[in-house]
Design a protein around this motif. Structure first.
Motif, PDB file in Angstrom:
ATOM      1  N   ARG A   2     154.428  89.650  88.037  1.00 27.30           N
ATOM      2  CA  ARG A   2     153.039  89.469  87.553  1.00 27.30           C
ATOM      3  C   ARG A   2     152.741  90.427  86.400  1.00 27.30           C
ATOM      4  O   ARG A   2     152.161  90.052  85.389  1.00 27.30           O
ATOM      5  CB  ARG A   2     152.039  89.766  88.675  1.00 27.30           C
ATOM      6  N   ARG A  14     155.625  80.238  91.442  1.00 23.05           N
ATOM      7  CA  ARG A  14     154.176  80.007  91.506  1.00 23.05           C
ATOM      8  C   ARG A  14     153.366  81.032  90.726  1.00 23.05           C
ATOM      9  O   ARG A  14     152.151  80.935  90.659  1.00 23.05           O
ATOM     10  CB  ARG A  14     153.733  80.016  92.971  1.00 23.05           C
ATOM     11  N   PRO A  70     151.479  82.403  87.846  1.00 24.20           N
ATOM     12  CA  PRO A  70     151.025  81.796  86.585  1.00 24.20           C
ATOM     13  C   PRO A  70     151.587  82.546  85.380  1.00 24.20           C
ATOM     14  O   PRO A  70     151.621  83.781  85.374  1.00 24.20           O
ATOM     15  CB  PRO A  70     149.493  81.944  86.649  1.00 24.20           C
TER      16      PRO A  70
END
Ligand code: SAM
Length: 439
Positions: free
Chosen positions: A184, A220, A222
């Protein structure tokens, strides 16, 4: 301000370990030096997989000794697998070395430097049962769209030729939550292609979650556009991982799957844990399910006792598997490994001659595969300029083929649809169709 240089040998794991070391040095006030001559600290991040690994390191240390004679404050460190393997011997053979650090001990680099400056010397080598920390948050990564993320350390395999389990220790898996947090963070900093790293990366697990589950979690996040992973072992290539290639949009259609040999007899002697048939069946199953699936592999030529017919079985494997990239090595005995004690080693000229034959066949396979791509369109992630021509940009397709495109207004770092116009021995040339930004 103190300046450092890290010289890196070996695989992606080592390249990323150097990024972690650079990050730790940055946090301790060091900045990169232009060259070894202007550095206050030189770290050799070594690899012991290749032949004469230790002697290459001692040769380099010999040259650095002269530098140290001119700059007595210079600190010299040996890190990585040769450090783990040679340990205290390095201080005995090269007393001008200040620091020795194994590949599992990177998190201690800051403390080791302090100790080397105050006590004149420091050493940290890992034992198998040592806890391991993954100092990834501080890694100083190369600029560009791609980032490495460590998911595991060590290797539990017992391949008879391989030094890695002795230098990198037993497998330790990084918690999924840490991996996801790091990905992330990377996405928020503009990285969009993530390469998960581990010696046997697809053996990763955490409780009930296996590597396919980890791929699902990373897919998953983003902003992640492409996911790759290396190095996989054919024995851990489960049907769940194969489904992940098919079902998860970010997982790229390329797999690096070391075969090592095409002969069942040699595979048994290497203790690889799979047969040629099982290896090929997995490749064929992926090819059936995933459009344009591409494979690369590692092969060892001239393993002790390899007969001409064993070698032919490897040549047949090349024709059957149709790899897009082959990293082929002549066998070299690694100290302390079971195969090093073998009495039926092959003469060097035989190994070299077989290597040449193998590479010639692979060139034929690749020429055919590349020719079939002319006229087709691929998504290319541009990541820089050609080494030979600044007017040419370079990038990779999802199936990991290198493509060169002329630099135009639309060629900045980012995704580009490219029509392949020419095939070369190891790369492709194309014309851009349209550009979209990277993130
Ligand atoms: N963990 C991976 C595996 O086992 O497939 C890769 C290990 S190693 C870092 C990378 C490659 O170096 C191996 O796949 C193998 O082809 C080659 N290699 C390792 N030991 C070797 C040896 N003793 N002689 C020649 N090549 C070797």
């Amino acid at each position: 301000m103190r300046r450092f240089v890290i010289e890196t040998w070996g695989c992606q794991m080592n390249v990323h370990d150097s990024e972690k070391m650079a990050g730790i040095l940055g946090a301790h006030g060091y900045r990169p030096a232009e060259s070894a001559a202007s550095a206050d600290l030189i770290l050799l991040n070594t690899c012991s997989v290749r032949e004469k690994a230790a002697s290459k390191v001692f040769n380099r240390l010999g040259a650095l000794r002269r530098l140290k004679a001119r700059h007595p404050d210079l600190l010299i460190g040996v890190c990585g697998c040769v450090a783990q393997q040679e340990g205290e011997t390095i201080f005995r053979r090269a007393p001008w070395v200040d620091l020795v650090m194994g590949p599992r001990n990177i998190a201690h680099l800051g403390a080791l430097l302090e100790q080397a400056r105050t006590d004149g010397r420091s050493i940290s080598l890992a034992r198998d049962d040592d806890p391991i920390t993954f100092p990834a948050e501080t890694a100083s990564r190369a600029p560009g769209p791609r980032a490495f993320v460590t998911v595991m350390e060590g290797c539990n395999k017992t391949c008879t030729f391989c030094i890695v389990p002795y230098t990198r220790g037993r497998e330790v898996y990084r918690p999924a939550a840490e991996i996801v947090r790091e990905v992330r963070d990377l996405v928020s900093r503009g990285y969009c292609e993530i390469e998960l790293l581990g010696q046997t990366v697809n053996a990763w697990r955490e409780g009930e979650t296996d590597f396919a589950g980890l791929l699902f979690m990373v897919d998953r996040i983003p902003g992640v556009r492409r996911v790759r992973f290396t190095t996989s072992h054919a024995g851990h290539l489960t049907s769940a991982i194969m489904r992940a290639f098919r079902d998860l949009p970010t997982v790229c259609n390329h797999l690096h799957l070391p075969a090592q040999s095409g002969s069942d007899r040699v595979l048994r002697a290497m203790k690889r844990g799979y047969t040629r048939g099982k290896y090929l069946a997995k490749i064929e199953a992926l090819r059936r399910d995933i459009p344009d699936m591409a494979f690369s592999t590692d092969l060892i030529v001239g393993f002790p006792g390899e007969s001409e017919s064993d070698f032919h079985a490897t040549l047949d494997l090349l024709r059957a598997a149709r790899f897009d990239q082959v990293y082929a090595f002549t066998y070299s005995p690694r100290p302390g490994t079971p195969a090093a004690a073998a009495k039926d080693g092959l003469p060097e000229p035989v190994k070299l001659e077989r290597l040449q034959r193998l590479l010639a066949i692979q060139d034929e396979v690749l020429a055919e595969r590349h020719k079939a791509l002319v006229g087709r369109t691929f998504e290319v992630l541009i990541d820089g300029r050609s080494r030979l021509d600044d007017g040419v940009a370079k990038g990779r397709t999802r199936c990991n083929r290198i493509v060169h495109v002329p630099v135009t207004a639309s060629t900045r770092n980012g995704f580009l649809d490219v029509r392949i116009s020419r095939a070369h021995a190891h790369s492709l040339t194309g014309e851009p169709l349209e550009a979209t930004p990277a993130a």
